[in-house]
Design a protein around this motif. Sequence first.
Motif, PDB file in Angstrom:
ATOM      1  N   GLY A  44     104.662 -28.321  43.411  1.00 12.01           N
ATOM      2  CA  GLY A  44     105.537 -29.192  42.642  1.00 12.01           C
ATOM      3  C   GLY A  44     106.975 -29.213  43.117  1.00 12.01           C
ATOM      4  O   GLY A  44     107.352 -28.580  44.086  1.00 12.01           O
ATOM      5  N   PHE A  45     107.765 -29.950  42.398  1.00 13.58           N
ATOM      6  CA  PHE A  45     109.190 -30.083  42.678  1.00 13.58           C
ATOM      7  C   PHE A  45     109.954 -29.040  41.891  1.00 13.58           C
ATOM      8  O   PHE A  45     109.464 -28.551  40.880  1.00 13.58           O
ATOM      9  CB  PHE A  45     109.664 -31.488  42.292  1.00 13.58           C
ATOM     10  CG  PHE A  45     109.160 -32.540  43.225  1.00 13.58           C
ATOM     11  CD1 PHE A  45     109.795 -32.772  44.420  1.00 13.58           C
ATOM     12  CD2 PHE A  45     108.036 -33.278  42.910  1.00 13.58           C
ATOM     13  CE1 PHE A  45     109.319 -33.732  45.299  1.00 13.58           C
ATOM     14  CE2 PHE A  45     107.556 -34.236  43.779  1.00 13.58           C
ATOM     15  CZ  PHE A  45     108.199 -34.466  44.970  1.00 13.58           C
ATOM     16  N   PRO A  46     111.119 -28.690  42.294  1.00 12.96           N
ATOM     17  CA  PRO A  46     111.889 -29.132  43.455  1.00 12.96           C
ATOM     18  C   PRO A  46     111.368 -28.510  44.745  1.00 12.96           C
ATOM     19  O   PRO A  46     110.669 -27.506  44.723  1.00 12.96           O
ATOM     20  CB  PRO A  46     113.310 -28.643  43.153  1.00 12.96           C
ATOM     21  CG  PRO A  46     113.125 -27.474  42.259  1.00 12.96           C
ATOM     22  CD  PRO A  46     111.869 -27.726  41.483  1.00 12.96           C
ATOM     23  N   ALA A  60     115.347 -31.448  47.227  1.00 16.23           N
ATOM     24  CA  ALA A  60     114.843 -32.703  46.663  1.00 16.23           C
ATOM     25  C   ALA A  60     114.163 -32.415  45.331  1.00 16.23           C
ATOM     26  O   ALA A  60     113.326 -31.520  45.236  1.00 16.23           O
ATOM     27  CB  ALA A  60     113.872 -33.368  47.628  1.00 16.23           C
ATOM     28  N   GLU A  61     114.536 -33.163  44.317  1.00 10.96           N
ATOM     29  CA  GLU A  61     114.015 -32.962  42.964  1.00 10.96           C
ATOM     30  C   GLU A  61     112.798 -33.819  42.653  1.00 10.96           C
ATOM     31  O   GLU A  61     112.076 -33.559  41.700  1.00 10.96           O
ATOM     32  CB  GLU A  61     115.109 -33.261  41.926  1.00 10.96           C
ATOM     33  CG  GLU A  61     116.311 -32.350  42.034  1.00 10.96           C
ATOM     34  CD  GLU A  61     116.058 -30.960  41.499  1.00 10.96           C
ATOM     35  OE1 GLU A  61     115.079 -30.765  40.753  1.00 10.96           O
ATOM     36  OE2 GLU A  61     116.842 -30.060  41.836  1.00 10.96           O
ATOM     37  N   ASN A  62     112.570 -34.898  43.449  1.00 10.75           N
ATOM     38  CA  ASN A  62     111.428 -35.783  43.183  1.00 10.75           C
ATOM     39  C   ASN A  62     111.000 -36.470  44.476  1.00 10.75           C
ATOM     40  O   ASN A  62     111.646 -36.327  45.518  1.00 10.75           O
ATOM     41  CB  ASN A  62     111.771 -36.809  42.087  1.00 10.75           C
ATOM     42  CG  ASN A  62     112.997 -37.626  42.437  1.00 10.75           C
ATOM     43  OD1 ASN A  62     113.113 -38.146  43.543  1.00 10.75           O
ATOM     44  ND2 ASN A  62     113.942 -37.717  41.505  1.00 10.75           N
ATOM     45  N   GLN A  63     109.924 -37.232  44.394  1.00 16.05           N
ATOM     46  CA  GLN A  63     109.330 -37.866  45.583  1.00 16.05           C
ATOM     47  C   GLN A  63     110.278 -38.864  46.232  1.00 16.05           C
ATOM     48  O   GLN A  63     110.344 -38.939  47.457  1.00 16.05           O
ATOM     49  CB  GLN A  63     108.008 -38.548  45.222  1.00 16.05           C
ATOM     50  CG  GLN A  63     107.245 -39.099  46.408  1.00 16.05           C
ATOM     51  CD  GLN A  63     106.803 -38.015  47.384  1.00 16.05           C
ATOM     52  OE1 GLN A  63     106.494 -36.903  46.980  1.00 16.05           O
ATOM     53  NE2 GLN A  63     106.771 -38.329  48.651  1.00 16.05           N
ATOM     54  N   SER A  64     111.022 -39.625  45.460  1.00 13.45           N
ATOM     55  CA  SER A  64     111.927 -40.609  46.061  1.00 13.45           C
ATOM     56  C   SER A  64     113.036 -39.909  46.860  1.00 13.45           C
ATOM     57  O   SER A  64     113.454 -40.398  47.914  1.00 13.45           O
ATOM     58  CB  SER A  64     112.525 -41.542  45.010  1.00 13.45           C
ATOM     59  OG  SER A  64     113.280 -40.826  44.074  1.00 13.45           O
ATOM     60  N   GLU A  65     113.498 -38.747  46.397  1.00 14.20           N
ATOM     61  CA  GLU A  65     114.486 -37.981  47.157  1.00 14.20           C
ATOM     62  C   GLU A  65     113.876 -37.427  48.449  1.00 14.20           C
ATOM     63  O   GLU A  65     114.553 -37.367  49.466  1.00 14.20           O
ATOM     64  CB  GLU A  65     115.061 -36.853  46.312  1.00 14.20           C
ATOM     65  CG  GLU A  65     115.981 -37.327  45.203  1.00 14.20           C
ATOM     66  CD  GLU A  65     116.559 -36.191  44.379  1.00 14.20           C
ATOM     67  OE1 GLU A  65     116.476 -35.010  44.802  1.00 14.20           O
ATOM     68  OE2 GLU A  65     117.097 -36.481  43.301  1.00 14.20           O
ATOM     69  N   LYS A  82     108.373 -24.937  48.989  1.00 11.08           N
ATOM     70  CA  LYS A  82     108.636 -24.773  47.565  1.00 11.08           C
ATOM     71  C   LYS A  82     110.021 -24.158  47.390  1.00 11.08           C
ATOM     72  O   LYS A  82     110.382 -23.228  48.111  1.00 11.08           O
ATOM     73  CB  LYS A  82     107.577 -23.858  46.959  1.00 11.08           C
ATOM     74  CG  LYS A  82     107.769 -23.570  45.509  1.00 11.08           C
ATOM     75  CD  LYS A  82     106.701 -22.611  45.020  1.00 11.08           C
ATOM     76  CE  LYS A  82     106.984 -22.196  43.600  1.00 11.08           C
ATOM     77  NZ  LYS A  82     106.026 -21.194  43.134  1.00 11.08           N
TER      78      LYS A  82
END
Length: 145
Positions: A44-46, A60-65, A82
């Motif tokens: 998972g994120f981040p 990066a905190e999410n997929q778009s980042e 991770k």
Amino acid sequence: MQRERARQQMADPGLFITMAIKRRSAPPTEVVEKGQEYHRFSFGFPVVIKPHDGRKMILAENQSEVIEATKGLKSTGYQIQKYLRGYTFLKVRIEEGYIEEGHPVYVSGAIRSLVKLYVTQGVCNFTLTVATNHVTTYVIGGHLK
């Protein structure tokens, strides 16, 4: 020849972390080779993105980042790891095949098999970057002297 191959492996961040993953010494990590179009990671994120050309790491905190951050990295390769929140990061020197003194047992014990592998291949002076939460210790990088 084996020594030179081991030195090249440690000098290349992608090869080094791939070897650490195989030895179960690395945190959850995916290596994206130069020119590779797609990648998936199963954690998972981040996440932290580490370019293989030496640029600074990117959080990066999410997929778009992730998509935005990796656009310019396809020509060099990178790794997604991770994010190790709450971990302490240490540099551990290995001199003449011996782990420097003063590190807790959970650090020296976690890196012992990796150190032994490199020493038997003739690489005796290097530094490992490790992350530890005082229970689990991961190897996240290596550097030749």
